[in-house]
Write a protein that holds these residues in place. Sequence first.
Motif, short mmCIF file in Angstrom:
data_model
loop_
_atom_site.label_atom_id
_atom_site.label_comp_id
_atom_site.label_asym_id
_atom_site.label_seq_id
_atom_site.Cartn_x
_atom_site.Cartn_y
_atom_site.Cartn_z
N ARG A 169 0.84 -1.21 0.00
CA ARG A 169 0.00 0.00 0.00
C ARG A 169 0.87 1.26 0.00
O ARG A 169 0.63 2.17 -0.79
CB ARG A 169 -0.94 0.01 1.20
N LEU A 210 4.16 -7.30 -4.51
CA LEU A 210 2.88 -7.89 -4.90
C LEU A 210 2.87 -9.39 -4.59
O LEU A 210 1.92 -9.90 -4.00
CB LEU A 210 2.61 -7.65 -6.38
N SER A 221 2.45 -10.02 -0.93
CA SER A 221 1.08 -9.73 -0.49
C SER A 221 0.12 -10.82 -0.95
O SER A 221 -0.81 -11.18 -0.22
CB SER A 221 0.63 -8.37 -1.03
N GLN A 222 0.35 -11.35 -2.13
CA GLN A 222 -0.50 -12.44 -2.62
C GLN A 222 -0.26 -13.71 -1.81
O GLN A 222 -1.21 -14.41 -1.46
CB GLN A 222 -0.25 -12.67 -4.11
N GLN A 247 -3.36 -11.41 1.13
CA GLN A 247 -3.90 -10.05 1.27
C GLN A 247 -4.39 -9.47 -0.04
O GLN A 247 -5.20 -8.54 -0.05
CB GLN A 247 -2.82 -9.13 1.86
N VAL A 248 -3.85 -9.96 -1.16
CA VAL A 248 -4.17 -9.42 -2.47
C VAL A 248 -4.61 -10.57 -3.38
O VAL A 248 -4.03 -11.66 -3.34
CB VAL A 248 -2.94 -8.69 -3.08
N ARG A 249 -5.61 -10.29 -4.18
CA ARG A 249 -6.12 -11.27 -5.14
C ARG A 249 -4.98 -11.86 -5.97
O ARG A 249 -4.06 -11.17 -6.37
CB ARG A 249 -7.12 -10.61 -6.08
N VAL A 261 -4.09 -10.54 -9.84
CA VAL A 261 -3.54 -9.20 -10.07
C VAL A 261 -2.08 -9.32 -10.51
O VAL A 261 -1.31 -10.09 -9.91
CB VAL A 261 -3.64 -8.33 -8.80
N LEU A 312 -1.16 -3.27 -11.49
CA LEU A 312 -0.92 -2.31 -10.41
C LEU A 312 -0.31 -1.01 -10.92
O LEU A 312 -0.71 0.08 -10.49
CB LEU A 312 0.00 -2.90 -9.34
N MET A 345 -7.17 0.18 -3.68
CA MET A 345 -6.73 -0.74 -2.64
C MET A 345 -7.87 -1.67 -2.22
O MET A 345 -7.64 -2.87 -2.00
CB MET A 345 -6.18 0.04 -1.43
N LEU A 372 -8.21 -4.58 -4.60
CA LEU A 372 -7.15 -5.58 -4.60
C LEU A 372 -7.35 -6.67 -3.55
O LEU A 372 -6.78 -7.75 -3.67
CB LEU A 372 -5.80 -4.90 -4.31
N ARG A 373 -8.16 -6.37 -2.53
CA ARG A 373 -8.32 -7.31 -1.43
C ARG A 373 -8.96 -8.62 -1.87
O ARG A 373 -9.84 -8.65 -2.73
CB ARG A 373 -9.20 -6.69 -0.34
#
Length: 174
Positions: A75, A121, A124-125, A129-131, A134, A139, A166, A169-170
Amino acid sequence: MRTDAQRNYAQLLAVAAEVFAEHGTEASLRDVARRAEVGIGTLYRHFPTRDALLQALLASRFDALAEAADGDDLRTWLHRVAFGSAAYRGLPASVLGALRDETSELHASCEAMRTAGAGLLAASQQAGQVRGDVTIADLLIAATSVGWSAEQAGTEGAERQFTLLMDGLRVNIG
């Protein structure tokens, strides 16, 4: 470089930053040279293309973004990308163009920034936390779109667009 050449180089960068802030990245290079009080030939000796001039202006920003990926969460890093791309009108388009054009002087710096962001990314994936669908290209396009929004609607509108980005993306659970 000779002393006068160093002075001209620094003056051209300083003036280009002002002119691009006022008129965007497509501003006249003749105006840059004129305001820097050098000839157009001097500008082209230092910066043979518009991308070369942008590269010189933006290299430290892109390097800082690549380095920030080591300490930032996704983020925070994306916020830096989005609002940094609003520094000059037209910059989001220049950055996206450089990412696609491997011959552009900006490409290497953009690619380093892209690689750093891809690591954030992926982390986070992996953390859920992130799809998973993506991509880093998604991004960067979205972040530079937020930068464009800042040009058009101001910071408040761009902050709203960033929040929407943001939220999108969740990972949706249940």
